[in-house]
Design a protein around this motif. Structure first.
Motif, PDB file in Angstrom:
ATOM      1  N   THR A 201       0.815  -1.218   0.000  1.00 28.76           N
ATOM      2  CA  THR A 201       0.000   0.000   0.000  1.00 28.76           C
ATOM      3  C   THR A 201       0.850   1.269   0.000  1.00 28.76           C
ATOM      4  O   THR A 201       0.321   2.357  -0.174  1.00 28.76           O
ATOM      5  CB  THR A 201      -0.967   0.037   1.201  1.00 28.76           C
ATOM      6  OG1 THR A 201      -0.228   0.210   2.416  1.00 28.76           O
ATOM      7  CG2 THR A 201      -1.782  -1.241   1.284  1.00 28.76           C
ATOM      8  N   LEU A 202       2.169   1.152   0.215  1.00 26.52           N
ATOM      9  CA  LEU A 202       3.040   2.324   0.160  1.00 26.52           C
ATOM     10  C   LEU A 202       3.401   2.623  -1.284  1.00 26.52           C
ATOM     11  O   LEU A 202       3.686   1.714  -2.072  1.00 26.52           O
ATOM     12  CB  LEU A 202       4.322   2.090   0.955  1.00 26.52           C
ATOM     13  CG  LEU A 202       4.328   2.583   2.410  1.00 26.52           C
ATOM     14  CD1 LEU A 202       3.276   1.859   3.226  1.00 26.52           C
ATOM     15  CD2 LEU A 202       5.708   2.407   3.024  1.00 26.52           C
ATOM     16  N   ASP A 203       3.384   3.906  -1.639  1.00 24.80           N
ATOM     17  CA  ASP A 203       3.797   4.276  -2.989  1.00 24.80           C
ATOM     18  C   ASP A 203       5.311   4.487  -3.034  1.00 24.80           C
ATOM     19  O   ASP A 203       6.009   4.410  -2.010  1.00 24.80           O
ATOM     20  CB  ASP A 203       3.041   5.507  -3.483  1.00 24.80           C
ATOM     21  CG  ASP A 203       3.270   6.751  -2.638  1.00 24.80           C
ATOM     22  OD1 ASP A 203       4.367   6.908  -2.062  1.00 24.80           O
ATOM     23  OD2 ASP A 203       2.359   7.596  -2.564  1.00 24.80           O
ATOM     24  N   ALA A 204       5.836   4.762  -4.228  1.00 27.30           N
ATOM     25  CA  ALA A 204       7.288   4.870  -4.407  1.00 27.30           C
ATOM     26  C   ALA A 204       7.877   6.005  -3.575  1.00 27.30           C
ATOM     27  O   ALA A 204       8.985   5.874  -3.021  1.00 27.30           O
ATOM     28  CB  ALA A 204       7.606   5.073  -5.883  1.00 27.30           C
ATOM     29  N   ALA A 205       7.165   7.111  -3.464  1.00 26.90           N
ATOM     30  CA  ALA A 205       7.671   8.240  -2.686  1.00 26.90           C
ATOM     31  C   ALA A 205       7.762   7.888  -1.202  1.00 26.90           C
ATOM     32  O   ALA A 205       8.713   8.283  -0.506  1.00 26.90           O
ATOM     33  CB  ALA A 205       6.777   9.460  -2.888  1.00 26.90           C
ATOM     34  N   GLU A 206       6.779   7.141  -0.719  1.00 26.74           N
ATOM     35  CA  GLU A 206       6.792   6.736   0.687  1.00 26.74           C
ATOM     36  C   GLU A 206       7.959   5.788   0.964  1.00 26.74           C
ATOM     37  O   GLU A 206       8.634   5.907   1.993  1.00 26.74           O
ATOM     38  CB  GLU A 206       5.458   6.091   1.053  1.00 26.74           C
ATOM     39  CG  GLU A 206       4.305   7.079   1.109  1.00 26.74           C
ATOM     40  CD  GLU A 206       2.956   6.393   1.280  1.00 26.74           C
ATOM     41  OE1 GLU A 206       2.178   6.826   2.162  1.00 26.74           O
ATOM     42  OE2 GLU A 206       2.664   5.429   0.535  1.00 26.74           O
ATOM     43  N   VAL A 207       8.185   4.854   0.069  1.00 28.35           N
ATOM     44  CA  VAL A 207       9.311   3.929   0.243  1.00 28.35           C
ATOM     45  C   VAL A 207      10.626   4.695   0.209  1.00 28.35           C
ATOM     46  O   VAL A 207      11.550   4.423   0.992  1.00 28.35           O
ATOM     47  CB  VAL A 207       9.286   2.824  -0.834  1.00 28.35           C
ATOM     48  CG1 VAL A 207      10.554   1.975  -0.772  1.00 28.35           C
ATOM     49  CG2 VAL A 207       8.053   1.948  -0.671  1.00 28.35           C
ATOM     50  N   ALA A 208      10.720   5.681  -0.675  1.00 30.53           N
ATOM     51  CA  ALA A 208      11.959   6.457  -0.806  1.00 30.53           C
ATOM     52  C   ALA A 208      12.273   7.252   0.459  1.00 30.53           C
ATOM     53  O   ALA A 208      13.440   7.592   0.703  1.00 30.53           O
ATOM     54  CB  ALA A 208      11.860   7.397  -1.998  1.00 30.53           C
ATOM     55  N   ARG A 209      11.265   7.565   1.269  1.00 28.27           N
ATOM     56  CA  ARG A 209      11.484   8.340   2.489  1.00 28.27           C
ATOM     57  C   ARG A 209      11.880   7.480   3.679  1.00 28.27           C
ATOM     58  O   ARG A 209      12.181   8.010   4.761  1.00 28.27           O
ATOM     59  CB  ARG A 209      10.219   9.130   2.856  1.00 28.27           C
ATOM     60  CG  ARG A 209      10.022  10.413   2.082  1.00 28.27           C
ATOM     61  CD  ARG A 209       8.944  11.277   2.692  1.00 28.27           C
ATOM     62  NE  ARG A 209       7.635  10.663   2.592  1.00 28.27           N
ATOM     63  CZ  ARG A 209       6.769  10.868   1.593  1.00 28.27           C
ATOM     64  NH1 ARG A 209       7.095  11.685   0.598  1.00 28.27           N
ATOM     65  NH2 ARG A 209       5.590  10.275   1.579  1.00 28.27           N
ATOM     66  N   LEU A 210      11.879   6.169   3.521  1.00 29.42           N
ATOM     67  CA  LEU A 210      12.084   5.300   4.680  1.00 29.42           C
ATOM     68  C   LEU A 210      13.451   5.473   5.330  1.00 29.42           C
ATOM     69  O   LEU A 210      13.572   5.447   6.556  1.00 29.42           O
ATOM     70  CB  LEU A 210      11.863   3.836   4.292  1.00 29.42           C
ATOM     71  CG  LEU A 210      10.409   3.433   4.041  1.00 29.42           C
ATOM     72  CD1 LEU A 210      10.329   1.993   3.558  1.00 29.42           C
ATOM     73  CD2 LEU A 210       9.572   3.616   5.313  1.00 29.42           C
TER      74      LEU A 210
END
Length: 225
Positions: A201-210
């Protein structure tokens, strides 16, 4: 009555499920993909039997449905935004809810070090009811080491702090700092990051902020013991 849903009005819509009113005392939680909710129901009953603050629950008509107690009160997040709850108090409450959860026995696992884990415990999933904070949305619940659960809460709060507008971000950082301080550290951030990165459910931008969120959560725990 919503003719399409066969229930009352839509009350809330999350990433994977919708919540509809049934009457003044009950709501229906329905997974949009029809996922079986029986495991979540078993966890809720187990926790209720041990006195943990969860809504009363029963099976719905379909496998992907749960009938839940209709609770009154704002989410912890709404109480924070409204100025009804101080960030430090919110963090302390979250830490207390994690500690209480991890003090309970696992439901099915044989490993004595494992406990029931919420894995998504943050201010949107705590309702500030007249009887006290109640934890909702147990869709991600599992059993495992408590440090993973703590790490997930710290990481999610750090993600929130990185994405909120400038006027709200300091409060989120304060919640994070209080949570980490009162629970005794940021938990297992490595395992938490891996789990978050695998969340569909996480989008690419959310994953990139991890990675930035991990760094923020770790820095919040730098002075914790």
């Amino acid at each position: 009555m919503d003719e399409r849903s066969g229930t009352g009005p839509l009350l809330g819509r999350g990433r994977t499920a919708d919540v509809f009113a049934l009457d003044d005392h009950r709501v229906l939680r329905r997974y949009r993909d029809g996922s079986d909710a029986s495991g979540e129901l078993a966890v809720l009953r187990h926790l209720a039997e041990h006195g943990y603050p969860v809504p009363a629950a029963s099976a719905g008509a379909a496998p992907g449905e749960l009938v839940l107690e209709r609770l009154t009160g704002p989410t912890m997040a709404d109480a924070l935004v409204a100025g009804e709850l101080a960030p430090g108090t919110a963090g302390e409450l979250l830490a207390g809810l994690l500690r209480r959860l991890h003090a309970l026995p696992a439901r099915t696992g044989a490993d004595p070090a494992h406990r029931v884990l919420h894995l998504d415990l943050h201010p949107e999933n705590v309702l500030m009811t007249p009887r006290g904070p109640v934890v909702i949305d147990w869709a991600t619940a599992a059993e495992g080491p408590p440090a993973l659960d703590t790490g997930m809460s710290a990481l999610i709060m750090a993600e929130v702090a990185l994405t909120l507008p400038a006027d709200l971000a300091p409060a989120a950082r304060a919640v994070l700092a209080s949570l980490v301080r009162h629970v005794g550290g940021p938990g297992d951030l490595v395992a938490a990051r891996a789990r978050r990165a695998a969340n569909p459910t996480l989008d690419a931008a959310e994953v990139a902020r991890l990675d930035a969120a991990v760094a923020l959560a770790r820095s919040a725990g730098a002075g914790s013991t």
